[in-house]
Design an enzyme around this catalytic site. Structure first.
Site, PDB file in Angstrom:
ATOM      1  N   GLU A  50       0.837  -1.201   0.000  1.00  0.00           N
ATOM      2  CA  GLU A  50       0.000   0.000   0.000  1.00  0.00           C
ATOM      3  C   GLU A  50       0.871   1.251   0.000  1.00  0.00           C
ATOM      4  O   GLU A  50       1.678   1.450   0.912  1.00  0.00           O
ATOM      5  CB  GLU A  50      -0.925  -0.027   1.223  1.00  0.00           C
ATOM      6  CG  GLU A  50      -1.881  -1.213   1.229  1.00  0.00           C
ATOM      7  CD  GLU A  50      -2.452  -1.493   2.606  1.00  0.00           C
ATOM      8  OE1 GLU A  50      -2.308  -0.635   3.496  1.00  0.00           O
ATOM      9  OE2 GLU A  50      -3.029  -2.584   2.797  1.00  0.00           O
ATOM     10  N   GLU A  81      -4.460  -6.871   3.065  1.00  0.00           N
ATOM     11  CA  GLU A  81      -3.239  -7.552   3.493  1.00  0.00           C
ATOM     12  C   GLU A  81      -3.250  -9.024   3.107  1.00  0.00           C
ATOM     13  O   GLU A  81      -2.219  -9.588   2.721  1.00  0.00           O
ATOM     14  CB  GLU A  81      -3.035  -7.379   4.993  1.00  0.00           C
ATOM     15  CG  GLU A  81      -2.549  -6.003   5.412  1.00  0.00           C
ATOM     16  CD  GLU A  81      -3.615  -4.925   5.255  1.00  0.00           C
ATOM     17  OE1 GLU A  81      -3.253  -3.745   5.069  1.00  0.00           O
ATOM     18  OE2 GLU A  81      -4.812  -5.268   5.315  1.00  0.00           O
ATOM     19  N   GLN A 103       1.909  -2.058   5.819  1.00  0.00           N
ATOM     20  CA  GLN A 103       2.139  -0.664   6.190  1.00  0.00           C
ATOM     21  C   GLN A 103       2.443  -0.472   7.672  1.00  0.00           C
ATOM     22  O   GLN A 103       3.291   0.331   8.050  1.00  0.00           O
ATOM     23  CB  GLN A 103       0.932   0.171   5.779  1.00  0.00           C
ATOM     24  CG  GLN A 103       1.213   1.638   5.641  1.00  0.00           C
ATOM     25  CD  GLN A 103       0.071   2.354   4.933  1.00  0.00           C
ATOM     26  OE1 GLN A 103      -0.983   2.567   5.517  1.00  0.00           O
ATOM     27  NE2 GLN A 103       0.275   2.699   3.673  1.00  0.00           N
ATOM     28  N   ALA A 105       2.685  -3.136  11.364  1.00  0.00           N
ATOM     29  CA  ALA A 105       2.608  -4.528  11.824  1.00  0.00           C
ATOM     30  C   ALA A 105       1.220  -4.868  12.343  1.00  0.00           C
ATOM     31  O   ALA A 105       0.784  -6.019  12.261  1.00  0.00           O
ATOM     32  CB  ALA A 105       3.656  -4.780  12.906  1.00  0.00           C
ATOM     33  N   ASP A 106       0.516  -3.879  12.860  1.00  0.00           N
ATOM     34  CA  ASP A 106      -0.839  -4.107  13.364  1.00  0.00           C
ATOM     35  C   ASP A 106      -1.791  -4.575  12.273  1.00  0.00           C
ATOM     36  O   ASP A 106      -2.824  -5.181  12.560  1.00  0.00           O
ATOM     37  CB  ASP A 106      -1.396  -2.817  13.970  1.00  0.00           C
ATOM     38  CG  ASP A 106      -0.435  -2.156  14.935  1.00  0.00           C
ATOM     39  OD1 ASP A 106       0.693  -1.847  14.509  1.00  0.00           O
ATOM     40  OD2 ASP A 106      -0.797  -1.941  16.098  1.00  0.00           O
ATOM     41  N   TYR A 107      -1.456  -4.287  11.010  1.00  0.00           N
ATOM     42  CA  TYR A 107      -2.328  -4.644   9.894  1.00  0.00           C
ATOM     43  C   TYR A 107      -2.053  -6.057   9.361  1.00  0.00           C
ATOM     44  O   TYR A 107      -2.685  -6.489   8.402  1.00  0.00           O
ATOM     45  CB  TYR A 107      -2.139  -3.673   8.723  1.00  0.00           C
ATOM     46  CG  TYR A 107      -2.425  -2.224   9.035  1.00  0.00           C
ATOM     47  CD1 TYR A 107      -3.072  -1.836  10.206  1.00  0.00           C
ATOM     48  CD2 TYR A 107      -2.040  -1.226   8.136  1.00  0.00           C
ATOM     49  CE1 TYR A 107      -3.324  -0.503  10.471  1.00  0.00           C
ATOM     50  CE2 TYR A 107      -2.290   0.109   8.396  1.00  0.00           C
ATOM     51  CZ  TYR A 107      -2.927   0.466   9.576  1.00  0.00           C
ATOM     52  OH  TYR A 107      -3.167   1.782   9.823  1.00  0.00           O
ATOM     53  N   ILE A 108      -1.103  -6.746   9.957  1.00  0.00           N
ATOM     54  CA  ILE A 108      -0.662  -8.016   9.391  1.00  0.00           C
ATOM     55  C   ILE A 108      -1.614  -9.157   9.713  1.00  0.00           C
ATOM     56  O   ILE A 108      -1.594 -10.202   9.055  1.00  0.00           O
ATOM     57  CB  ILE A 108       0.766  -8.348   9.880  1.00  0.00           C
ATOM     58  CG1 ILE A 108       1.477  -9.245   8.858  1.00  0.00           C
ATOM     59  CG2 ILE A 108       0.753  -8.981  11.270  1.00  0.00           C
ATOM     60  CD1 ILE A 108       2.969  -9.359   9.104  1.00  0.00           C
ATOM     61  N   PRO A 110      -4.866  -9.836   9.205  1.00  0.00           N
ATOM     62  CA  PRO A 110      -5.687 -10.424   8.141  1.00  0.00           C
ATOM     63  C   PRO A 110      -4.900 -11.333   7.202  1.00  0.00           C
ATOM     64  O   PRO A 110      -5.493 -12.149   6.495  1.00  0.00           O
ATOM     65  CB  PRO A 110      -6.234  -9.195   7.394  1.00  0.00           C
ATOM     66  CG  PRO A 110      -6.192  -8.095   8.386  1.00  0.00           C
ATOM     67  CD  PRO A 110      -4.971  -8.359   9.203  1.00  0.00           C
ATOM     68  N   HIS A 150      -1.483   1.022  15.536  1.00  0.00           N
ATOM     69  CA  HIS A 150      -0.266   1.368  14.802  1.00  0.00           C
ATOM     70  C   HIS A 150       0.998   1.128  15.627  1.00  0.00           C
ATOM     71  O   HIS A 150       2.069   1.607  15.251  1.00  0.00           O
ATOM     72  CB  HIS A 150      -0.283   2.837  14.376  1.00  0.00           C
ATOM     73  CG  HIS A 150      -1.389   3.193  13.435  1.00  0.00           C
ATOM     74  ND1 HIS A 150      -2.660   3.456  13.867  1.00  0.00           N
ATOM     75  CD2 HIS A 150      -1.417   3.315  12.085  1.00  0.00           C
ATOM     76  CE1 HIS A 150      -3.432   3.741  12.828  1.00  0.00           C
ATOM     77  NE2 HIS A 150      -2.706   3.662  11.735  1.00  0.00           N
TER      78      HIS A 150
END
Length: 358
Positions: A50, A81, A103, A105-108, A110, A150
């Protein structure tokens, strides 16, 4: 099969070979340089994620790469993700070396199914016919007041997954060398980048944001290709009184705390959690007889628990005091109390004093 191609010629080079002059870089610049070097050397390396293309990433780690290598090798993806990692798995099986960016690590989360069920197992499920040579880059940890979405440190989740390697640098020099080694590796690597130190080391204090960026913002980094082998720890500071095991941002926090106390501590920067340099840990703990573990992630089931168990199993008769852990708290990440959440000088001093009194 293209997916099972032999390790490229670059893998046979000496592990510490360097090319080119050295220049001053912060961690962001070192990561950008590593990507640039690898894309120039290997047309199979592609960067995706992203905002990594035209914009150059939210932290500017991929700035200028799309302009240099084109939209087919550096390209933006939808906000998905699971899709990013799923596509990277297919690319790797086909013969490419994808470097997807998550973008934050918290988004990893999914993407966990693709990482755990597909990437980590592909080599084994196919009896070596296919591989998954991807390097998943992601900023992690706190320090920017990003709050609960985040600022998390999920490294412990990935160290539990067989087939995935986990890397966390603490210096610009290490960041470039480790990232190059990760991209050249034939297995999936999770490359967590401590965003707290993206722009340079700091004085190790977490009491106010203003003080956090003090210190030298750059380090000498070779401009060309060099690798730091995965699985080798670095002695950040030699000492005799106790061993401190840490990684990422915490290396700088511990260094400054120890310096302020005047304690003869040996600081071991693990650099890679999987594979882990257990031999270096054993050497240090058997020499000092004392061990403290510091990490930013929550305490329960954090990687420090594994380190503590390993030290206890392998160095029990050399220990002169119980192992101490200084970690984040077992709470949801506190946005407004971020500075209190981090392991800081006060808690580190308390733990060191406790160890040395025993």
């Amino acid at each position: 099969m293209e997916g099972s191609r032999p390790v490229s010629d670059m893998m046979s080079e000496a592990a510490t070979e360097t090319h080119g002059d050295t220049v001053q870089m912060n961690m962001i610049q070192a990561i950008n340089s590593a990507l640039d070097v690898m894309m120039g050397r290997d047309p199979a390396v592609v960067v995706m994620g992203e905002d990594v293309g035209y914009f150059g990433g939210v932290f500017r780690a991929t700035a200028g790469l799309q302009q240099k290598y084109g939209k087919n090798r550096v390209f933006d993806t939808p906000i998905t993700e699971c899709g990013i990692i799923g596509v990277a798995v297919g690319m790797g099986a086909y013969g490419l070396r994808p470097v997807p960016e998550i973008q934050f690590a918290d988004y990893i989360y999914p993407a966990l199914d693709q990482l755990v069920s597909e990437a980590a197992r592909l080599r084994y499920r196919s009896a070596g016919e296919f591989i998954s040579p991807m390097t998943v880059r992601s900023p992690f940890g706190g320090g920017i007041f990003g709050g609960q979405t985040h600022s998390q440190s999920p490294e412990g989740i990935f160290t539990h997954v067989s087939g995935v390697k986990t890397v966390i640098p603490s210096t610009p020099y290490d960041a470039k060398g480790l990232l190059i080694a990760a991209i050249e590796d034939n297995d999936p690597v999770i490359f967590f980048e401590p965003k707290r130190i993206y722009n340079g080391p700091f004085d190790g204090h977490y009491d106010t944001p203003a003080r956090s960026w003090a210190g030298h913002a750059h380090a000498q980094v070779p401009t060309g290709h060099y690798r730091i082998p995965l699985g080798e720890a670095r002695v950040a500071r030699a000492g005799e009184a106790l061993t401190v095991l840490c990684y990422g941002t915490m290396v700088h926090v511990v260094e400054n705390s120890v310096a302020e106390m005047g304690v003869d501590a040996e600081i071991l920067d693990l650099r890679t959690l999987v594979p882990l340099d257990i031999e270096a840990i054993e050497r240090s703990v058997r020499k000092t007889g004392r061990c403290m573990i510091v990490h930013e992630a929550t305490r329960t089931s954090g990687f420090g628990a594994e380190l503590s168990a390993l030290v206890q199993e392998r160095c029990f008769y050399h220990l002169e005091a119980p192992i101490e852990r200084v970690t984040g708290f077992d709470t949801p990440y506190p946005h407004s109390l971020e500075w209190a959440y981090f392991p800081g000088p006060v808690r580190i001093r308390e733990a060191i004093n406790k160890i040395l009194k025993d």
